[in-house]
Design a protein around this motif. Sequence first.
Motif, PDB file in Angstrom:
ATOM      1  N   ARG A 147       0.822  -1.208   0.000  1.00  0.00           N
ATOM      2  CA  ARG A 147       0.000   0.000   0.000  1.00  0.00           C
ATOM      3  C   ARG A 147       0.859   1.262   0.000  1.00  0.00           C
ATOM      4  O   ARG A 147       0.472   2.279  -0.571  1.00  0.00           O
ATOM      5  CB  ARG A 147      -0.954  -0.021   1.192  1.00  0.00           C
ATOM      6  N   LEU A 148       2.034   1.169   0.642  1.00  0.00           N
ATOM      7  CA  LEU A 148       2.941   2.318   0.626  1.00  0.00           C
ATOM      8  C   LEU A 148       3.454   2.575  -0.791  1.00  0.00           C
ATOM      9  O   LEU A 148       3.466   3.716  -1.263  1.00  0.00           O
ATOM     10  CB  LEU A 148       4.109   2.069   1.571  1.00  0.00           C
ATOM     11  N   LEU A 149       3.839   1.525  -1.499  1.00  0.00           N
ATOM     12  CA  LEU A 149       4.333   1.696  -2.864  1.00  0.00           C
ATOM     13  C   LEU A 149       3.230   2.123  -3.819  1.00  0.00           C
ATOM     14  O   LEU A 149       3.483   2.830  -4.797  1.00  0.00           O
ATOM     15  CB  LEU A 149       4.984   0.393  -3.344  1.00  0.00           C
ATOM     16  N   ARG A 150       2.005   1.711  -3.563  1.00  0.00           N
ATOM     17  CA  ARG A 150       0.889   2.140  -4.422  1.00  0.00           C
ATOM     18  C   ARG A 150       0.733   3.656  -4.407  1.00  0.00           C
ATOM     19  O   ARG A 150       0.226   4.244  -5.368  1.00  0.00           O
ATOM     20  CB  ARG A 150      -0.417   1.486  -3.948  1.00  0.00           C
ATOM     21  N   LEU A 151       1.139   4.283  -3.294  1.00  0.00           N
ATOM     22  CA  LEU A 151       1.006   5.736  -3.204  1.00  0.00           C
ATOM     23  C   LEU A 151       1.815   6.447  -4.289  1.00  0.00           C
ATOM     24  O   LEU A 151       1.505   7.586  -4.636  1.00  0.00           O
ATOM     25  CB  LEU A 151       1.470   6.225  -1.829  1.00  0.00           C
ATOM     26  N   ARG A 154      -0.262   7.644  -6.857  1.00  0.00           N
ATOM     27  CA  ARG A 154      -1.252   8.654  -6.456  1.00  0.00           C
ATOM     28  C   ARG A 154      -0.562   9.705  -5.589  1.00  0.00           C
ATOM     29  O   ARG A 154      -0.779   9.773  -4.375  1.00  0.00           O
ATOM     30  CB  ARG A 154      -2.407   7.993  -5.703  1.00  0.00           C
ATOM     31  N   PRO A 155       0.285  10.507  -6.182  1.00  0.00           N
ATOM     32  CA  PRO A 155       1.085  11.453  -5.392  1.00  0.00           C
ATOM     33  C   PRO A 155       0.255  12.420  -4.555  1.00  0.00           C
ATOM     34  O   PRO A 155       0.722  12.875  -3.509  1.00  0.00           O
ATOM     35  CB  PRO A 155       1.908  12.196  -6.452  1.00  0.00           C
ATOM     36  N   ASP A 156      -0.969  12.725  -4.991  1.00  0.00           N
ATOM     37  CA  ASP A 156      -1.801  13.636  -4.205  1.00  0.00           C
ATOM     38  C   ASP A 156      -2.219  13.015  -2.876  1.00  0.00           C
ATOM     39  O   ASP A 156      -2.577  13.736  -1.926  1.00  0.00           O
ATOM     40  CB  ASP A 156      -3.058  14.025  -5.000  1.00  0.00           C
ATOM     41  N   ASP A 157      -2.186  11.675  -2.792  1.00  0.00           N
ATOM     42  CA  ASP A 157      -2.577  10.992  -1.557  1.00  0.00           C
ATOM     43  C   ASP A 157      -1.428  10.891  -0.552  1.00  0.00           C
ATOM     44  O   ASP A 157      -1.658  10.588   0.623  1.00  0.00           O
ATOM     45  CB  ASP A 157      -3.067   9.569  -1.866  1.00  0.00           C
ATOM     46  N   ILE A 158      -0.206  11.129  -1.015  1.00  0.00           N
ATOM     47  CA  ILE A 158       0.957  10.892  -0.152  1.00  0.00           C
ATOM     48  C   ILE A 158       0.921  11.705   1.137  1.00  0.00           C
ATOM     49  O   ILE A 158       1.124  11.142   2.229  1.00  0.00           O
ATOM     50  CB  ILE A 158       2.268  11.141  -0.936  1.00  0.00           C
ATOM     51  N   PRO A 159       0.653  13.019   1.107  1.00  0.00           N
ATOM     52  CA  PRO A 159       0.701  13.789   2.362  1.00  0.00           C
ATOM     53  C   PRO A 159      -0.264  13.276   3.434  1.00  0.00           C
ATOM     54  O   PRO A 159       0.046  13.350   4.623  1.00  0.00           O
ATOM     55  CB  PRO A 159       0.323  15.207   1.912  1.00  0.00           C
ATOM     56  N   PRO A 163       1.748   9.132   6.406  1.00  0.00           N
ATOM     57  CA  PRO A 163       1.988   8.983   7.850  1.00  0.00           C
ATOM     58  C   PRO A 163       1.238   7.797   8.447  1.00  0.00           C
ATOM     59  O   PRO A 163       1.739   7.137   9.364  1.00  0.00           O
ATOM     60  CB  PRO A 163       1.497  10.316   8.426  1.00  0.00           C
ATOM     61  N   LEU A 164       0.047   7.508   7.927  1.00  0.00           N
ATOM     62  CA  LEU A 164      -0.745   6.399   8.463  1.00  0.00           C
ATOM     63  C   LEU A 164      -0.113   5.052   8.136  1.00  0.00           C
ATOM     64  O   LEU A 164      -0.043   4.159   8.984  1.00  0.00           O
ATOM     65  CB  LEU A 164      -2.169   6.454   7.898  1.00  0.00           C
ATOM     66  N   ILE A 165       0.367   4.902   6.912  1.00  0.00           N
ATOM     67  CA  ILE A 165       0.965   3.624   6.519  1.00  0.00           C
ATOM     68  C   ILE A 165       2.320   3.443   7.188  1.00  0.00           C
ATOM     69  O   ILE A 165       2.668   2.332   7.624  1.00  0.00           O
ATOM     70  CB  ILE A 165       1.090   3.541   4.984  1.00  0.00           C
ATOM     71  N   GLU A 166       3.093   4.513   7.295  1.00  0.00           N
ATOM     72  CA  GLU A 166       4.368   4.414   8.000  1.00  0.00           C
ATOM     73  C   GLU A 166       4.146   4.011   9.454  1.00  0.00           C
ATOM     74  O   GLU A 166       4.885   3.196  10.013  1.00  0.00           O
ATOM     75  CB  GLU A 166       5.109   5.745   7.941  1.00  0.00           C
ATOM     76  N   GLU A 168       1.673   2.273  10.566  1.00  0.00           N
ATOM     77  CA  GLU A 168       1.281   0.865  10.582  1.00  0.00           C
ATOM     78  C   GLU A 168       2.506  -0.047  10.464  1.00  0.00           C
ATOM     79  O   GLU A 168       2.600  -1.074  11.142  1.00  0.00           O
ATOM     80  CB  GLU A 168       0.299   0.554   9.449  1.00  0.00           C
ATOM     81  N   ILE A 169       3.457   0.311   9.602  1.00  0.00           N
ATOM     82  CA  ILE A 169       4.659  -0.513   9.435  1.00  0.00           C
ATOM     83  C   ILE A 169       5.434  -0.585  10.746  1.00  0.00           C
ATOM     84  O   ILE A 169       5.859  -1.672  11.177  1.00  0.00           O
ATOM     85  CB  ILE A 169       5.538   0.050   8.303  1.00  0.00           C
ATOM     86  N   ILE A 170       5.607   0.546  11.413  1.00  0.00           N
ATOM     87  CA  ILE A 170       6.302   0.543  12.695  1.00  0.00           C
ATOM     88  C   ILE A 170       5.521  -0.274  13.713  1.00  0.00           C
ATOM     89  O   ILE A 170       6.084  -1.040  14.508  1.00  0.00           O
ATOM     90  CB  ILE A 170       6.523   1.983  13.191  1.00  0.00           C
ATOM     91  N   TYR A 171       4.189  -0.138  13.689  1.00  0.00           N
ATOM     92  CA  TYR A 171       3.350  -0.906  14.614  1.00  0.00           C
ATOM     93  C   TYR A 171       3.522  -2.407  14.379  1.00  0.00           C
ATOM     94  O   TYR A 171       3.632  -3.190  15.327  1.00  0.00           O
ATOM     95  CB  TYR A 171       1.883  -0.505  14.430  1.00  0.00           C
ATOM     96  N   ARG A 172       3.542  -2.839  13.108  1.00  0.00           N
ATOM     97  CA  ARG A 172       3.723  -4.265  12.799  1.00  0.00           C
ATOM     98  C   ARG A 172       5.061  -4.764  13.324  1.00  0.00           C
ATOM     99  O   ARG A 172       5.177  -5.894  13.811  1.00  0.00           O
ATOM    100  CB  ARG A 172       3.629  -4.505  11.290  1.00  0.00           C
TER     101      ARG A 172
END
Length: 313
Positions: A147-151, A154-159, A163-166, A168-172
Amino acid sequence: MTASRTPRSQELIDLIARFAKEDGDHATAIPGVSVHRRSDTGTKACGAYRPSLALIAQGAKQVMLGDDTYRYNGADYLLTSIDLPVTTQIVEASQQKPYLSVTFGIDTTRIAGLLGRAGVQTGAPAPAARGMTVSSVTPDLEDAAIRLLRLLDRPDDIPVLLPLIEQEIIYRLLTGPHSARLRQMAVTESQSHQIGRACVWLKEHYALPLKIEDLASRVSMSVSSLHHHFKAITAMSPMQYQKQLRLQEARRLMLEDMLDAGSAGHQVGYESQSQFSREYARQFGEPPLRDVGRVRRSLMDRLTGGMEVMSEG
């Protein structure tokens, strides 16, 4: 052997291959995220790993840290919790099935904020553990990486979503088998955090003479404690760590800045040219001139081969 591909794994392969169309290391529009491609099992390379998560989608790689060797493939990830000088080698790759991986930089300041919210107790500082480890990729972690790479599409979705996906990765990672390593990165009174500060100082001052007593004082440790925990976490002594940094930088200066061996050795802190040549040969297998000449010839051969392929197309 690499595990059989699932639809999720195949999507990760496809995403990395699309954003890394040519061999090399490719930065992305997402800060701290890079994708990597290699089409052959090349010679050993030197570099410095920072706190990060490296996830292989296809192929295999080994990383040498001191006397330790870590091999990981498309079913694994490599977690690095501290700045470490390493030697790497791609051990499984081909034109038909290139080595493909993605690296996510870990912002250690974000770990502390998640500890309480994730229900992870810091407790007493755990014993110092090696600053690098390999573990199996879980479906949840792989899904977050995809999901992070899919961003990137969709560059407009990155901001908003990055932060939410990052997080989640740290949480995992915090809820995985190596949670203690990440907790150590965030707990300022831990030995790992103190050794991390020592590593940062060494990276910034590798050309200066190293006085262990001064380094220990800088990170509020005794000399014996610094030696013990530094070895436990980095697989080398502070002197060996500094030597790795010096030799890697000298090699870079000769390859990229075209410095001669004498100038490169002097610039990284060697007063004796003979000592520099001896230690360089032990590290890279050949004296400076021979090693650099071989690498340059190899690069020229690859460039020539690439030009020939392009002309045939």
